[in-house]
Design a protein around this motif. Structure first.
Motif, mmCIF file in Angstrom:
data_model
loop_
_atom_site.group_PDB
_atom_site.id
_atom_site.type_symbol
_atom_site.label_atom_id
_atom_site.label_comp_id
_atom_site.label_asym_id
_atom_site.label_seq_id
_atom_site.Cartn_x
_atom_site.Cartn_y
_atom_site.Cartn_z
ATOM 1 N N PRO A 99 -127.638 -57.811 79.741
ATOM 2 C CA PRO A 99 -128.753 -57.884 80.683
ATOM 3 C C PRO A 99 -129.842 -56.862 80.370
ATOM 4 N N GLY A 100 -131.054 -57.335 80.218
ATOM 5 C CA GLY A 100 -132.195 -56.455 80.015
ATOM 6 C C GLY A 100 -132.340 -55.897 78.616
ATOM 7 N N VAL A 101 -131.452 -56.244 77.682
ATOM 8 C CA VAL A 101 -131.505 -55.649 76.342
ATOM 9 C C VAL A 101 -132.680 -56.195 75.535
ATOM 10 N N PHE A 102 -132.861 -57.504 75.542
ATOM 11 C CA PHE A 102 -133.994 -58.092 74.814
ATOM 12 C C PHE A 102 -135.309 -57.536 75.369
ATOM 13 N N LYS A 103 -135.412 -57.466 76.676
ATOM 14 C CA LYS A 103 -136.615 -56.902 77.300
ATOM 15 C C LYS A 103 -136.824 -55.461 76.861
ATOM 16 N N GLY A 104 -135.740 -54.664 76.824
ATOM 17 C CA GLY A 104 -135.855 -53.271 76.422
ATOM 18 C C GLY A 104 -136.270 -53.108 74.976
ATOM 19 N N ASP A 105 -135.793 -53.996 74.098
ATOM 20 C CA ASP A 105 -136.212 -53.962 72.695
ATOM 21 C C ASP A 105 -137.693 -54.262 72.554
ATOM 22 N N LEU A 106 -138.160 -55.213 73.351
ATOM 23 C CA LEU A 106 -139.559 -55.617 73.236
ATOM 24 C C LEU A 106 -140.512 -54.566 73.794
ATOM 25 N N HIS A 107 -139.987 -53.582 74.524
ATOM 26 C CA HIS A 107 -140.826 -52.435 74.891
ATOM 27 C C HIS A 107 -141.342 -51.772 73.624
ATOM 28 N N LEU A 123 -137.208 -62.022 81.308
ATOM 29 C CA LEU A 123 -136.032 -61.707 80.500
ATOM 30 C C LEU A 123 -134.960 -60.948 81.269
ATOM 31 N N HIS A 124 -135.246 -60.521 82.485
ATOM 32 C CA HIS A 124 -134.232 -59.786 83.247
ATOM 33 C C HIS A 124 -134.484 -60.009 84.733
ATOM 34 N N ARG A 125 -133.970 -61.137 85.239
ATOM 35 C CA ARG A 125 -134.129 -61.500 86.635
ATOM 36 C C ARG A 125 -132.780 -61.982 87.168
ATOM 37 N N PRO A 126 -132.509 -61.743 88.454
ATOM 38 C CA PRO A 126 -131.231 -62.185 89.016
ATOM 39 C C PRO A 126 -131.152 -63.687 89.266
ATOM 40 N N GLU A 164 -129.762 -67.554 78.336
ATOM 41 C CA GLU A 164 -130.396 -68.826 78.027
ATOM 42 C C GLU A 164 -131.919 -68.706 77.994
ATOM 43 N N VAL A 165 -132.476 -67.856 78.838
ATOM 44 C CA VAL A 165 -133.919 -67.624 78.805
ATOM 45 C C VAL A 165 -134.316 -66.965 77.486
ATOM 46 N N CYS A 166 -133.548 -65.966 77.062
ATOM 47 C CA CYS A 166 -133.849 -65.292 75.794
ATOM 48 C C CYS A 166 -133.816 -66.285 74.638
ATOM 49 N N ALA A 167 -132.776 -67.114 74.610
ATOM 50 C CA ALA A 167 -132.670 -68.110 73.550
ATOM 51 C C ALA A 167 -133.801 -69.127 73.632
ATOM 52 N N GLY A 168 -134.157 -69.507 74.845
ATOM 53 C CA GLY A 168 -135.244 -70.468 74.997
ATOM 54 C C GLY A 168 -136.565 -69.925 74.490
ATOM 55 N N ILE A 169 -136.811 -68.643 74.736
ATOM 56 C CA ILE A 169 -138.071 -68.039 74.304
ATOM 57 C C ILE A 169 -138.164 -67.993 72.786
ATOM 58 N N VAL A 170 -137.060 -67.672 72.116
ATOM 59 C CA VAL A 170 -137.127 -67.525 70.657
ATOM 60 C C VAL A 170 -136.887 -68.829 69.910
ATOM 61 N N SER A 171 -136.466 -69.872 70.614
ATOM 62 C CA SER A 171 -136.106 -71.109 69.921
ATOM 63 C C SER A 171 -137.271 -71.681 69.123
ATOM 64 N N GLY A 172 -138.473 -71.555 69.650
ATOM 65 C CA GLY A 172 -139.644 -72.084 68.953
ATOM 66 C C GLY A 172 -140.046 -71.284 67.732
ATOM 67 N N LEU A 173 -139.445 -70.104 67.554
ATOM 68 C CA LEU A 173 -139.770 -69.271 66.406
ATOM 69 C C LEU A 173 -138.976 -69.658 65.159
#
Length: 279
Positions: free
Chosen positions: A191-199, A151-154, A160-169
């Motif tokens: 950047p990094g917000v979705f990852k930080g929330d999932l902490h 969720l947070h890579r250069p 698009e990765v964040c959307a792809g992960i949740v699309s199946g939900l």
């Protein structure tokens, strides 16, 4: 035909854990406050259907706000010097701080996903501050099912990765327009917000050892969970309801993890049954 939605918005300034924040909010309607809490990595646009539903706004003042780092709420000064991580206490303090800054007393609060988890923390810490709590896609914990480092890579497009992960939900019956608007909100995350929330959601907010302490006599709790959700499954919500004496659970057929944005009309039909108990 052109028209203007009857929604007002603005910014409120208040401190969260000693640091100044400028937080965006929207509201519509009159009456007791229905405070809506968005999911991880997204923002309060998810509640557009609720804000525009006259059957609700004629009876409640719907208030939604973007958590810091989300939507129109910027991070606090100095954000670039540290990694964003949402903790249980930071989440609770943010909600209570917003309520105090807005002079909101004893609202009915509704949250989805991480919002569905934090309402349980509110029930444990501040039951007297709420007339009731509604957890959407609410469970006491979630087992990690993907690597958060993606969720947070250069070298990948974070949105698009964040959307792809949740699309199946999203439920399989969601209209294309609603499905893709729900995903668009994720594509716009910082950047990094979705990852930080999932902490908070995956690592820090586990309530399996504490959920049984929630006293629904002090603050009623209603749980609404979509049938098609592998993040918070119907069984996860059933397990939670069994932990909490007096909790009410409804499984919503055909809906997924984002009921208020993926299928607003279908979700509102379920929500109205719950709201009748608070008016």
């Amino acid at each position: 035909m052109s028209h203007i939605e009857k929604i007002s918005g603005g910014y409120v300034h208040f401190d969260i854990q000693g640091q100044s924040h400028r937080v965006y909010f929207e509201s519509a309607g009159t009456g007791p406050v229905l405070l809506c809490l968005h999911t991880a990595g997204s923002d309060s646009r998810q509640y557009r259907g609720i804000l525009n539903c006259t059957a609700i706004t004629e009876r409640f003042q719907v208030v939604c706000f973007d958590l810091p780092y989300h939507g129109k709420s910027s991070p606090p000064a100095g954000w670039q010097q540290r990694e964003y991580q949402l903790t249980s206490q930071l989440y609770v303090d943010t909600i209570i701080g917003f309520m105090q800054a807005m002079d909101i007393e004893r609202p009915l609060a509704m949250g989805c996903s991480i919002g569905g988890r934090v309402v349980l923390h509110l029930a444990l810490q501040h039951p007297e501050k709420f007339r009731g709590l509604i957890g959407l896609q609410s469970g006491a914990h979630v087992n990690p099912y993907y690597n958060l480092e993606w969720l947070h890579r250069p070298d990948v497009h974070g949105g698009e990765v964040c959307a792809g992960i949740v699309s199946g939900l999203i439920g399989p019956h969601a209209a294309e327009a609603e499905r893709w608007e729900t995903l668009w909100h994720y594509m716009q995350g910082g950047p990094g917000v979705f990852k930080g929330d999932l902490h908070f959601y995956k690592a820090q907010g586990d309530l399996r050892a504490l959920a049984h302490q929630i006293d629904t006599r002090k603050c009623p709790l209603h749980l609404l969970t979509g049938e098609f959700d592998y993040s918070c499954t119907p069984d996860d919500s059933r397990d939670l309801a069994q932990m909490i004496a007096g909790a009410h659970l409804k499984i919503m057929p055909g809906l997924g993890h984002f009921p208020m944005s993926e299928a607003p009309e279908e979700f509102i039909a379920h929500l109205l049954h719950v709201l009748q108990k608070f008016h």
